[in-house]
Scaffold this motif. Structure first.
Motif, PDB file in Angstrom:
ATOM      1  N   ASP A  72      95.758  51.803  71.233  1.00 43.01           N
ATOM      2  CA  ASP A  72      94.758  51.180  71.121  1.00 43.01           C
ATOM      3  C   ASP A  72      93.440  51.986  70.371  1.00 43.01           C
ATOM      4  OD1 ASP A  72      95.610  48.948  72.385  1.00 43.01           O
ATOM      5  OD2 ASP A  72      94.754  49.358  74.344  1.00 43.01           O
ATOM      6  N   THR A  73      93.074  51.688  69.521  1.00 44.05           N
ATOM      7  CA  THR A  73      92.083  52.337  68.741  1.00 44.05           C
ATOM      8  C   THR A  73      90.550  51.484  68.241  1.00 44.05           C
ATOM      9  OG1 THR A  73      93.787  53.819  67.969  1.00 44.05           O
ATOM     10  CG2 THR A  73      91.597  53.962  66.417  1.00 44.05           C
ATOM     11  N   VAL A  74      89.543  52.170  68.418  1.00 43.41           N
ATOM     12  CA  VAL A  74      88.369  51.753  67.906  1.00 43.41           C
ATOM     13  C   VAL A  74      87.931  52.399  66.890  1.00 43.41           C
ATOM     14  CG1 VAL A  74      86.054  50.866  68.457  1.00 43.41           C
ATOM     15  CG2 VAL A  74      87.872  50.453  69.816  1.00 43.41           C
ATOM     16  N   GLU A  75      87.311  51.984  65.588  1.00 43.23           N
ATOM     17  CA  GLU A  75      86.814  52.751  64.617  1.00 43.23           C
ATOM     18  C   GLU A  75      85.288  52.259  64.335  1.00 43.23           C
ATOM     19  OE1 GLU A  75      90.337  54.633  62.225  1.00 43.23           O
ATOM     20  OE2 GLU A  75      89.051  53.252  61.093  1.00 43.23           O
ATOM     21  N   CYS A  76      84.212  52.991  64.548  1.00 43.07           N
ATOM     22  CA  CYS A  76      82.909  52.588  64.196  1.00 43.07           C
ATOM     23  C   CYS A  76      82.297  53.087  63.024  1.00 43.07           C
ATOM     24  CB  CYS A  76      81.934  52.936  65.398  1.00 43.07           C
ATOM     25  SG  CYS A  76      82.638  52.248  66.970  1.00 43.07           S
ATOM     26  N   THR A  77      81.590  52.573  62.218  1.00 42.22           N
ATOM     27  CA  THR A  77      80.996  53.072  61.087  1.00 42.22           C
ATOM     28  C   THR A  77      79.668  52.919  61.264  1.00 42.22           C
ATOM     29  OG1 THR A  77      82.631  52.108  59.544  1.00 42.22           O
ATOM     30  CG2 THR A  77      80.644  52.996  58.616  1.00 42.22           C
ATOM     31  N   CYS A  78      78.997  54.225  61.320  1.00 47.66           N
ATOM     32  CA  CYS A  78      77.470  54.099  61.855  1.00 47.66           C
ATOM     33  C   CYS A  78      76.617  55.094  60.579  1.00 47.66           C
ATOM     34  CB  CYS A  78      77.341  55.062  62.924  1.00 47.66           C
ATOM     35  SG  CYS A  78      77.874  56.632  62.942  1.00 47.66           S
ATOM     36  N   HIS A  79      75.369  55.215  60.555  1.00 51.26           N
ATOM     37  CA  HIS A  79      74.688  55.823  59.630  1.00 51.26           C
ATOM     38  C   HIS A  79      74.905  57.387  59.787  1.00 51.26           C
ATOM     39  CE1 HIS A  79      72.537  52.183  59.030  1.00 51.26           C
ATOM     40  NE2 HIS A  79      72.547  52.378  57.906  1.00 51.26           N
ATOM     41  N   GLY A  80      74.956  58.074  58.645  1.00 51.30           N
ATOM     42  CA  GLY A  80      75.395  59.626  58.780  1.00 51.30           C
ATOM     43  C   GLY A  80      74.072  60.459  59.015  1.00 51.30           C
ATOM     44  N   GLY A  81      74.189  61.657  58.988  1.00 50.68           N
ATOM     45  CA  GLY A  81      73.184  62.789  59.351  1.00 50.68           C
ATOM     46  C   GLY A  81      73.489  63.191  60.604  1.00 50.68           C
ATOM     47  N   LEU A  82      72.613  64.102  61.010  1.00 53.17           N
ATOM     48  CA  LEU A  82      73.150  64.910  62.272  1.00 53.17           C
ATOM     49  C   LEU A  82      72.702  64.344  63.598  1.00 53.17           C
ATOM     50  CD1 LEU A  82      71.136  68.260  61.210  1.00 53.17           C
ATOM     51  CD2 LEU A  82      73.524  67.788  61.160  1.00 53.17           C
ATOM     52  N   VAL A  83      71.782  63.194  63.634  1.00 55.24           N
ATOM     53  CA  VAL A  83      71.463  62.735  64.961  1.00 55.24           C
ATOM     54  C   VAL A  83      72.555  61.334  65.484  1.00 55.24           C
ATOM     55  CG1 VAL A  83      69.616  61.241  66.403  1.00 55.24           C
ATOM     56  CG2 VAL A  83      69.116  63.254  64.848  1.00 55.24           C
ATOM     57  N   VAL A  84      72.572  60.706  64.534  1.00 55.53           N
ATOM     58  CA  VAL A  84      73.125  59.006  64.977  1.00 55.53           C
ATOM     59  C   VAL A  84      74.744  59.485  65.355  1.00 55.53           C
ATOM     60  CG1 VAL A  84      73.977  56.883  63.960  1.00 55.53           C
ATOM     61  CG2 VAL A  84      71.536  57.610  63.801  1.00 55.53           C
ATOM     62  N   PRO A  85      75.677  59.996  64.304  1.00 54.68           N
ATOM     63  CA  PRO A  85      76.967  60.147  64.679  1.00 54.68           C
ATOM     64  C   PRO A  85      77.248  61.015  65.865  1.00 54.68           C
ATOM     65  CG  PRO A  85      76.552  60.668  62.350  1.00 54.68           C
ATOM     66  CD  PRO A  85      75.248  60.653  63.002  1.00 54.68           C
ATOM     67  N   ALA A  86      76.445  62.056  65.979  1.00 56.40           N
ATOM     68  CA  ALA A  86      76.509  62.829  67.368  1.00 56.40           C
ATOM     69  C   ALA A  86      76.107  61.858  68.665  1.00 56.40           C
ATOM     70  CB  ALA A  86      75.700  64.218  67.176  1.00 56.40           C
ATOM     71  N   GLY A  87      75.109  61.216  68.343  1.00 56.71           N
ATOM     72  CA  GLY A  87      74.665  60.405  69.682  1.00 56.71           C
ATOM     73  C   GLY A  87      75.606  59.386  69.827  1.00 56.71           C
ATOM     74  N   LEU A  88      76.642  58.755  68.843  1.00 56.38           N
ATOM     75  CA  LEU A  88      77.408  57.840  69.281  1.00 56.38           C
ATOM     76  C   LEU A  88      78.728  58.340  69.976  1.00 56.38           C
ATOM     77  CD1 LEU A  88      78.398  54.853  68.825  1.00 56.38           C
ATOM     78  CD2 LEU A  88      78.923  55.309  66.573  1.00 56.38           C
ATOM     79  N   VAL A  89      79.129  59.699  69.263  1.00 56.47           N
ATOM     80  CA  VAL A  89      80.181  60.322  70.079  1.00 56.47           C
ATOM     81  C   VAL A  89      79.975  60.607  71.334  1.00 56.47           C
ATOM     82  CG1 VAL A  89      81.468  62.679  70.075  1.00 56.47           C
ATOM     83  CG2 VAL A  89      81.155  61.548  67.716  1.00 56.47           C
ATOM     84  N   ALA A  90      78.631  61.184  71.652  1.00 59.29           N
ATOM     85  CA  ALA A  90      78.126  61.504  73.117  1.00 59.29           C
ATOM     86  C   ALA A  90      78.213  60.257  73.914  1.00 59.29           C
ATOM     87  CB  ALA A  90      76.720  62.133  73.033  1.00 59.29           C
ATOM     88  N   ALA A  91      77.796  59.105  73.402  1.00 63.01           N
ATOM     89  CA  ALA A  91      77.864  57.664  74.084  1.00 63.01           C
ATOM     90  C   ALA A  91      79.363  57.570  74.558  1.00 63.01           C
ATOM     91  CB  ALA A  91      77.180  56.740  73.268  1.00 63.01           C
ATOM     92  N   PHE A  92      80.086  57.693  73.744  1.00 58.97           N
ATOM     93  CA  PHE A  92      81.556  57.239  73.933  1.00 58.97           C
ATOM     94  C   PHE A  92      82.004  58.383  75.010  1.00 58.97           C
ATOM     95  CE2 PHE A  92      81.993  55.106  69.916  1.00 58.97           C
ATOM     96  CZ  PHE A  92      82.095  53.880  70.378  1.00 58.97           C
ATOM     97  N   GLN A  93      81.616  59.601  75.181  1.00 64.26           N
ATOM     98  CA  GLN A  93      82.042  60.605  75.953  1.00 64.26           C
ATOM     99  C   GLN A  93      81.298  60.330  77.425  1.00 64.26           C
ATOM    100  OE1 GLN A  93      80.841  63.968  73.518  1.00 64.26           O
ATOM    101  NE2 GLN A  93      82.630  64.799  74.263  1.00 64.26           N
ATOM    102  N   ALA A  94      80.029  59.805  77.232  1.00 63.30           N
ATOM    103  CA  ALA A  94      79.524  59.366  78.581  1.00 63.30           C
ATOM    104  C   ALA A  94      80.217  58.155  79.134  1.00 63.30           C
ATOM    105  CB  ALA A  94      78.079  58.947  78.324  1.00 63.30           C
ATOM    106  N   ALA A  95      80.720  57.308  78.209  1.00 65.21           N
ATOM    107  CA  ALA A  95      81.453  56.037  78.865  1.00 65.21           C
ATOM    108  C   ALA A  95      82.969  56.462  79.050  1.00 65.21           C
ATOM    109  CB  ALA A  95      81.593  55.124  77.574  1.00 65.21           C
ATOM    110  N   GLY A  96      83.614  57.728  79.232  1.00 64.22           N
ATOM    111  CA  GLY A  96      84.840  58.113  79.735  1.00 64.22           C
ATOM    112  C   GLY A  96      85.765  58.616  78.613  1.00 64.22           C
ATOM    113  N   ALA A  97      85.355  58.941  77.318  1.00 62.55           N
ATOM    114  CA  ALA A  97      86.368  59.436  76.649  1.00 62.55           C
ATOM    115  C   ALA A  97      86.210  61.051  76.404  1.00 62.55           C
ATOM    116  CB  ALA A  97      86.227  58.927  75.064  1.00 62.55           C
TER     117      ALA A  97
END
Ligand SMILES: Nc1nc2c(ncn2[C@@H]2O[C@H](COP(=O)(O)OP(=O)(O)O)[C@@H](O)[C@H]2O)c(=O)[nH]1
Ligand SMILES: [Mg+2]
Length: 445
Positions: A78-103
């Protein structure tokens, strides 16, 4: 764990319009539902616009997501791919959110490794993904794409299939030894073994160019001081990388740069050249030059257009794979140079394209046919070593066959030959081979 949920940024970190975050493993849809507002799996593999939320429920970004239920995903999980805006803050924040949610943060190459374990691709294809990403010349990319497409895998699998057929013939002989001239003749077995050996040899012959293609061919500029090596180096690069002066001995360290000749990858090196250097530093430069000459795929021996080819130059031409290049043709007054000789001017740019063409042809062509057309090719030492082992075992089997040896022993060697090919494709899970291959991958691949 084999398929615990992992997450990573799949695009290069830094300033960009968009970024891709990839999440894969068992339970990722539950994790996604904690981060992606109103997350739904169906319709699968279809982009949906949604808000991405941090652990506190605060929005990180709005973007598209795609859900890929197993087994129809890159990894097979099972896989999910998310396209978000680039830069230093948003992608890192999204990765961190998935980590906080259990990945958990993925290890280098972990997505591809899972694809391999789930049978989505084999080891040769996994390597090709790395090569495609690392390619700096178009020819490298097309070879990698061909390998990713399975061209080399199919060739190896076909060879393995024939080894297994040979094994079946031998087993038959073990089971029915009394049938001297039974349904399977010895000639048929030896004939098939001979053909297989020739095919293994033919594929092995692609290794030198294949490896050269993957790593870039080393082309070394050599010749006496002041003949214009550094000027030619700069002209071929299109930038002033190497220092140029009218003083002999300006270049001391060897400088290397990656260039593309007609789409082919070349590592061009400017050296101090070989000469009777007066000082200690100059002599070190000469030593470095010597080492480069020893490793060169081709040496460009530079001599001024109106100068003599001297003993030193002749020695270089005889000792190394090389071509003579006449430099500073703009200064030559007495008519054209000899035919078949390469002549260039770093000042006017005359002859540079012809030089690039000639060098690319010399390094990557065989009798007018580009090696890339003779695909598939072996592009790594790992491939060559495995194939050499397969051929060695087959040769052992052939020797035994000729000596009327025991079919059981012959079969033993044929089995080992086939095992070498299996390891090459990754049919058998040889963990340390996988570790070595994937350690060079980047996270998110
Ligand atoms: N006219 C002319 N002069 C050149 C050319 N290439 C190099 N030179 C000159 O020859 C001298 C030595 O060049 P350089 O590239 O440093 O030679 P190297 O010692 O072999 O690296 C410099 O004064 C350059 O300007 C060329 O194509 N035409
Ligand atoms: Mg120089």
């Amino acid at each position: 764990m084999l398929s615990d949920p992992i997450v990573a940024l799949a695009t290069a970190p830094g300033r960009s319009a968009l970024a891709l975050v990839r999440l894969s493993g068992v339970g990722v849809f539950e994790i996604a539902a904690r981060v992606i507002d109103e997350f739904v799996i169906e319709p699968a593999r279809t982009g949906r616009l949604a808000a991405f939320l941090g652990p506190s429920g605060k929005a990180i970004d709005r973007g598209l997501y795609f859900a890929y239920p197993a087994p129809h995903s890159f990894t097979g999980d099972d896989t999910v791919e998310c396209t978000c805006h680039g830069g230093l803050v948003v992608p890192a924040g999204l990765v961190a959110a998935f980590q906080a949610a259990g990945a958990r943060q993925a290890l280098p190459g972990e997505f591809t490794r899972r694809a391999l374990l789930n049978g989505k691709l084999d080891l040769l294809q996994a390597e090709a993904i790395g090569d495609l990403i690392d390619a700096t010349a178009t020819a490298q990319a097309s070879t990698a794409l061909h390998q990713l497409d399975g061209a080399l895998s199919r060739r190896i699998a076909a060879l393995r299939e024939r080894l297994l057929e040979l094994l079946a013939l031998l087993d038959y002989e073990v089971d029915f030894p009394e049938e001297d001239d039974g349904p399977i003749s010895r000639e048929r077995i030896t004939g098939e073994a001979e053909e297989l050996s020739a095919d293994l040899t033919a594929l092995l012959a692609t290794a030198p160019v294949g490896e050269r293609l993957r790593q870039g061919a080393l082309v070394v500029l050599a010749g006496r001081p002041n003949v214009g090596k550094s000027s030619l180096f700069n002209a071929l690069l299109g930038t002033e990388r190497a220092l140029v002066t009218p003083e002999p001995g300006t270049t001391r360290d060897t400088i290397e740069a990656q260039v593309e000749f007609e789409g082919w990858p070349v590592r061009l090196a400017d050296t101090a050249g070989l000469w009777d250097a007066p000082g200690a530093i100059d002599r070190m430069g000469v030593d470095v030059s010597r080492r480069y000459l020893g490793a060169a795929d081709l040496v460009l021996v530079c001599v001024e257009a109106d100068g003599e080819v001297e003993a030193d130059d002749r020695e270089l031409l005889e000792r190394w794979p090389s071509v003579l290049v006449r430099t500073k043709t703009d200064r030559r007054t007495d008519g054209p140079t000899d035919r078949g000789e390469l002549s260039v001017s770093a000042v006017t740019g005359q002859g540079l394209d012809a030089l690039r063409r000639a060098v690319a042809a010399r390094l990557f062509d065989s009798g007018g046919q580009s090696y890339a057309d003779l695909e598939p090719m072996l592009t790594r030492e790992r491939h060559r070593v495995a194939l050499e082992r397969a051929r060695y075992e087959l040769e052992e089997a052939r020797t035994l066959l000729e000596d009327e040896g025991e079919p059981v022993l012959v079969a033993h060697h044929v089995r080992r030959s086939s095992a070498a090919l299996e390891e090459l494709i990754g049919v058998v899970g040889v963990e340390d081979v996988l570790d070595r291959v994937f350690s060079r991958f980047c996270v998110g691949k």
